[in-house]
Scaffold this motif. Sequence first.
Motif, PDB file in Angstrom:
ATOM      1  N   VAL A 210     -40.861   0.011 -39.092  1.00  0.00           N
ATOM      2  CA  VAL A 210     -41.425  -0.896 -38.080  1.00  0.00           C
ATOM      3  C   VAL A 210     -40.324  -1.662 -37.356  1.00  0.00           C
ATOM      4  N   ILE A 211     -39.372  -2.200 -38.130  1.00  0.00           N
ATOM      5  CA  ILE A 211     -38.345  -3.053 -37.529  1.00  0.00           C
ATOM      6  C   ILE A 211     -37.406  -2.254 -36.629  1.00  0.00           C
ATOM      7  N   PHE A 212     -36.946  -1.092 -37.115  1.00  0.00           N
ATOM      8  CA  PHE A 212     -35.924  -0.334 -36.385  1.00  0.00           C
ATOM      9  C   PHE A 212     -36.489   0.890 -35.662  1.00  0.00           C
ATOM     10  N   ASP A 213     -37.803   1.038 -35.692  1.00  0.00           N
ATOM     11  CA  ASP A 213     -38.441   2.142 -34.972  1.00  0.00           C
ATOM     12  C   ASP A 213     -37.899   3.488 -35.443  1.00  0.00           C
ATOM     13  N   TYR A 214     -37.760   3.635 -36.763  1.00  0.00           N
ATOM     14  CA  TYR A 214     -37.343   4.897 -37.347  1.00  0.00           C
ATOM     15  C   TYR A 214     -38.565   5.701 -37.767  1.00  0.00           C
ATOM     16  N   SER A 215     -38.357   6.978 -37.986  1.00  0.00           N
ATOM     17  CA  SER A 215     -39.462   7.843 -38.418  1.00  0.00           C
ATOM     18  C   SER A 215     -39.029   8.629 -39.644  1.00  0.00           C
ATOM     19  N   THR A 216     -39.751   8.458 -40.727  1.00  0.00           N
ATOM     20  CA  THR A 216     -39.534   9.283 -41.907  1.00  0.00           C
ATOM     21  C   THR A 216     -40.494  10.461 -41.855  1.00  0.00           C
ATOM     22  N   ASP A 217     -40.361  11.372 -42.802  1.00  0.00           N
ATOM     23  CA  ASP A 217     -41.270  12.507 -42.854  1.00  0.00           C
ATOM     24  C   ASP A 217     -42.706  12.045 -43.082  1.00  0.00           C
ATOM     25  N   SER A 218     -42.876  10.964 -43.823  1.00  0.00           N
ATOM     26  CA  SER A 218     -44.228  10.447 -44.061  1.00  0.00           C
ATOM     27  C   SER A 218     -44.868   9.997 -42.743  1.00  0.00           C
ATOM     28  N   LYS A 219     -44.084   9.310 -41.932  1.00  0.00           N
ATOM     29  CA  LYS A 219     -44.604   8.866 -40.644  1.00  0.00           C
ATOM     30  C   LYS A 219     -44.885  10.047 -39.722  1.00  0.00           C
TER      31      LYS A 219
ATOM     32  N   GLN B 207     -45.970   2.839 -26.170  1.00  0.00           N
ATOM     33  CA  GLN B 207     -47.231   2.093 -26.298  1.00  0.00           C
ATOM     34  C   GLN B 207     -47.911   2.403 -27.628  1.00  0.00           C
ATOM     35  N   TYR B 208     -47.902   3.655 -28.044  1.00  0.00           N
ATOM     36  CA  TYR B 208     -48.554   4.068 -29.288  1.00  0.00           C
ATOM     37  C   TYR B 208     -47.587   4.071 -30.466  1.00  0.00           C
ATOM     38  N   LYS B 209     -46.323   3.569 -30.243  1.00  0.00           N
ATOM     39  CA  LYS B 209     -45.327   3.423 -31.306  1.00  0.00           C
ATOM     40  C   LYS B 209     -45.135   4.740 -32.064  1.00  0.00           C
ATOM     41  N   LEU B 210     -44.820   5.777 -31.313  1.00  0.00           N
ATOM     42  CA  LEU B 210     -44.642   7.094 -31.912  1.00  0.00           C
ATOM     43  C   LEU B 210     -43.285   7.257 -32.599  1.00  0.00           C
ATOM     44  N   GLY B 211     -42.330   6.410 -32.289  1.00  0.00           N
ATOM     45  CA  GLY B 211     -41.040   6.498 -32.960  1.00  0.00           C
ATOM     46  C   GLY B 211     -39.973   7.164 -32.105  1.00  0.00           C
ATOM     47  N   GLY B 212     -38.727   6.930 -32.483  1.00  0.00           N
ATOM     48  CA  GLY B 212     -37.589   7.392 -31.687  1.00  0.00           C
ATOM     49  C   GLY B 212     -37.470   8.901 -31.606  1.00  0.00           C
ATOM     50  N   GLU B 213     -37.776   9.628 -32.706  1.00  0.00           N
ATOM     51  CA  GLU B 213     -37.626  11.081 -32.694  1.00  0.00           C
ATOM     52  C   GLU B 213     -38.569  11.730 -31.688  1.00  0.00           C
ATOM     53  N   ILE B 214     -39.809  11.278 -31.650  1.00  0.00           N
ATOM     54  CA  ILE B 214     -40.775  11.855 -30.711  1.00  0.00           C
ATOM     55  C   ILE B 214     -40.386  11.500 -29.279  1.00  0.00           C
ATOM     56  N   ILE B 215     -39.913  10.275 -29.071  1.00  0.00           N
ATOM     57  CA  ILE B 215     -39.468   9.883 -27.727  1.00  0.00           C
ATOM     58  C   ILE B 215     -38.288  10.749 -27.291  1.00  0.00           C
ATOM     59  N   GLU B 216     -37.376  11.043 -28.229  1.00  0.00           N
ATOM     60  CA  GLU B 216     -36.265  11.939 -27.899  1.00  0.00           C
ATOM     61  C   GLU B 216     -36.776  13.306 -27.472  1.00  0.00           C
ATOM     62  N   GLY B 217     -37.794  13.813 -28.171  1.00  0.00           N
ATOM     63  CA  GLY B 217     -38.365  15.103 -27.805  1.00  0.00           C
ATOM     64  C   GLY B 217     -38.974  15.093 -26.416  1.00  0.00           C
ATOM     65  N   ILE B 218     -39.669  14.010 -26.080  1.00  0.00           N
ATOM     66  CA  ILE B 218     -40.266  13.887 -24.746  1.00  0.00           C
ATOM     67  C   ILE B 218     -39.174  13.803 -23.688  1.00  0.00           C
ATOM     68  N   THR B 219     -38.152  13.008 -23.949  1.00  0.00           N
ATOM     69  CA  THR B 219     -37.077  12.774 -22.967  1.00  0.00           C
ATOM     70  C   THR B 219     -36.252  14.025 -22.704  1.00  0.00           C
ATOM     71  N   GLN B 220     -36.023  14.798 -23.764  1.00  0.00           N
ATOM     72  CA  GLN B 220     -35.048  15.891 -23.676  1.00  0.00           C
ATOM     73  C   GLN B 220     -35.676  17.270 -23.543  1.00  0.00           C
ATOM     74  N   HIS B 221     -37.015  17.388 -23.543  1.00  0.00           N
ATOM     75  CA  HIS B 221     -37.586  18.738 -23.621  1.00  0.00           C
ATOM     76  C   HIS B 221     -37.432  19.541 -22.327  1.00  0.00           C
ATOM     77  N   HIS B 222     -37.058  18.879 -21.229  1.00  0.00           N
ATOM     78  CA  HIS B 222     -36.695  19.607 -20.015  1.00  0.00           C
ATOM     79  C   HIS B 222     -35.199  19.512 -19.717  1.00  0.00           C
ATOM     80  N   GLY B 223     -34.483  18.645 -20.442  1.00  0.00           N
ATOM     81  CA  GLY B 223     -33.061  18.477 -20.211  1.00  0.00           C
ATOM     82  C   GLY B 223     -32.773  18.080 -18.774  1.00  0.00           C
TER      83      GLY B 223
END
Length: 789
Positions: A510-519, A620-636
């Motif tokens: 929650v604090i650092f917006d990290y994503s574990t496998d559980s999340k 907005q839905y607090k999906l986490g940094g990894e998912i945001i990276e996927g959205i940002t980079q999926h078209h490069g």
Amino acid sequence: MKKNKNENSIEQLKIFFLTSPAVLWLLLFIITLAFTITHYPGQSNLSYSYNIGDVAKRDIKAPKNFFVEDKVATNQKKNEVREAVKSVYDYDVGLLDRISANIDNAMKIPREMFTKANEQDPEPTLAIVLETKPAFEEKLGIEISKNAYAVLHKYQFSPDISNKIKTILEKILIIGVVANKELLLKEENKGIILQTIGTHDERTVNVLKTFYSPEQAKVMVRIEGQPILKDMNYNLSSLIVDLCQRLLQPNVSLNKNETEKRSLDAEAQIKPILYQIVAGEMILREGERVDKVQLVKLNALQEQAEEKNIFISSTGLALITFFTILTVYLFFLKDHKQLRIAHNKHIFFLALGLILYLTFAKFATYIAQSAKPDLSWDLSSVSFFMIIPMPAAAMATSLFLGFDIAVFFTFVLSLLTSLAFSGNLEVFIFFFLSGIAAAYWIKERQERKYLILAGFKLAVFNVALALSLSFYSLSQQPDVIILAKEMAFAFCGGLFSVTFTIGFAPLIEVIFDYSTDSKLLEFSNLDQPLMKQLMIEAPGTYNHSVIVATLAEAAASAIDASNLRAKVMGYYHDIGKLDKTLYFIENQADGKNKHDKLSPSMSALILIQHVKKGIELAKQYKLGGEIIEGITQHHGTSLIKYFYQKSLNSGNDTVKEEDFRYPGPKPQTREAAIVMLADVVEAAIRALERPTPARIQGRVKELINDIFADGQLEECELTLKDLHQIAKSFNNILTSIYHSRIEYPDKTQEKKKEKNGTAKDTDRQSTKKEVPNGPNPPKDKTDLKRLGL
């Protein structure tokens, strides 16, 4: 308005903290200062200051093994050795040669006048010869009277005079003239070392009376000269004796430096006279009177407990802390690939972990000291530190940032923790090895059951470490009770570590917006609100995302990447299309394309905009940094070729290619690159007419070649071997999805067949669009042959 201004200020401050390098320097100074202050070295209240006859106020035991030096006996032995060292005297064997040379050179000056006179002129008078007297005296080294010079003039400075002077001096100097014979005779009981100057030859001389003092040497000149000068004129013989006495110098002298050096060398060979005190040995009992032996032991204890200079010690502690953190950061963490994105955030996370667990260490030392403050135990010898859950920090670091970063972090934490425990090596070894083992056991399997299993593994490993360190530190038969206590502490420490990790992980997320496998597992559930909304409002995009996720998951498994992360990235990579669903062809059910009424640049802008909208929804839905990276980079930074070519064909000469490229960045991780490939491949194969296995395979190869040639995979770690495996997994799944189907006839089809002679497959409508009015942009010649075969 004021609210917006405050929000902007907060956002700017947040950006400053997350991007400015100056913040990291400030953080380093804060950690160094805080650690130095909290671990400020205090002075011991224990005192071992007693005098002989004092009554002991308490029992005093040896806290550890140490040796006691009997200084009196040691000093006595050193003094004996010093006294036994023979004094070194220098023997100047060249003194006679120098004096003889001076005599010859001096006599030569006036003698030459007589030699020339015999040949040409009459004999020089005394007045003329006296002119050479200053030069004569300078060469000889002494002054002589006019009368003496007149005597020499009378005998024309005969060589016989020079020879007799040298003969007398030789008889005296060959025996030796010492400057201070009284000092020499003090060495008579042990003798001296006579060292020849120049050759350094040495000999031991035990009979010292034979050497002459300066006064004795002058007397010996008359005695030795009597037989030599008996036939000479009295005035001349007296002059020769006088000259000999005045020319005579000591040729034996004490070499103080060499003597002192030999004394010190001999003294250094004497080892301290020691006897061992064993840990736990009773040195003094309460009520006893202190005797001489006990006082020696107490003084040794007091020396070991000598108070430090607190300021210097604190400065050293601060410098060690500062340079340890700075070195590890500059050499290992600053440019680490895992920390490139959101660098400051990751460093803040590591700093918080460092502060938190060092606080645990300080708290443990406080508890241990408070338990028995009057006992003279050393923190470094207490096994209580083994129960501190330090490996939890390594586990959390490995969980969120990776194993290699966890190793560097564990090194820093272990070193600083050992400083908190009096700089003990055993503390460092225990926490460093335990931390690395803990980080390794959870680096890949992050489900809670595997975390618990890792905790039990760590507990057993800690027990083995505790036994190893105990056997290393003990110098006598181990105490079973102490060993059992240490093993219990170590076992509990392992279990506490995994408990802390499981407890802190959600908070860190929650604090650092990290994503574990559980999340990520939670977000992989298609019943998530955002996925439901995508299914209802953009069913085409939903279907596309599910297939992309399937492709990405299979490809990630094929190259040992994180299949869960790749799958979740695939699910959410196109959520930005919810903003304008009908502007994307997979959601157009009525066959009308809204882009037909828009300019190519506007169409490209809408397509590019879905990345930005996706990022906003993910935050907005607090999906986490990894998912945001996927959205940002999926078209490069790929080019929207269709609308770019359409704009070129429209006759617009001001078209800029960068206006038709996605803003990027290019994929930074293997998982993001896989999602990019899966996204492109799925969309293209969906539009492929008659998708036979061969055509699918060829199209997959062509698309991956294009992406590779466009440089979109430059910044991730995919290898050619990885691309081959990815293409192979894509081929398998797409061939299974778009396999040949058995056509079930119905009445309508039978009629059409009878009417036209053939049956048409209406199950799939082609949506393939080639570039209008012109060829596609030229491709890079790079070709990854046999890709996916």
